[in-house]
Design a protein around this motif. Sequence first.
Motif: not given
Length: 172
Positions: A83-86, A141-143, A98-101
């Motif tokens: 999932a990603e947000a601007k 991973q949270v970026k 962003a958060i990715s598994d």
Amino acid sequence: MQQLAHWRKALTALLLSLLLVVSVGCSQTDTSPFADTQQESTEQGAAPAVADDAQKGGAFNRFFPGSEGGYDVVFAQEKQGFAEAKLKHEGEDIGLLAISDTISLPTAAQKYESSTETLEGYPLLDIGDTQTGVLVGDRYQVKAISRDPAFDAQARREWLQKFDLAALAVLE
């Protein structure tokens, strides 16, 4: 009448010949450096790009920070495992959150093994000059990613602290 039948046969033969030439001419062997990779990724039994047991992207939304103080968090993309947000400031895109598994890409999690810093007890890394990430629960991973020089490493870390990392760590 016989002349019309003759033209039909000739036209049919011509069209079939043209079809054969076009189909043979368009079936050249791909010799590009990407041909082997393309074949491997489309073969029967090839590993999927996203693991079946990766979290649904929508499950991550509740862990993102909310809009505040002239900054807007606008969700931009959501798919299996991501999932990603601007991040917008006064209408301008300054970054991405962003958060990715990492279950689909274990090497993404492995890079945090060399981390010497933590954020709320989770390994923290600057990735190049424009990204800062934290590995939560050895899986997520949270970026924060810069799109503007004003969204520097310190600002990225501040936005990472706004995520609900503790709740994300227990997501199953």
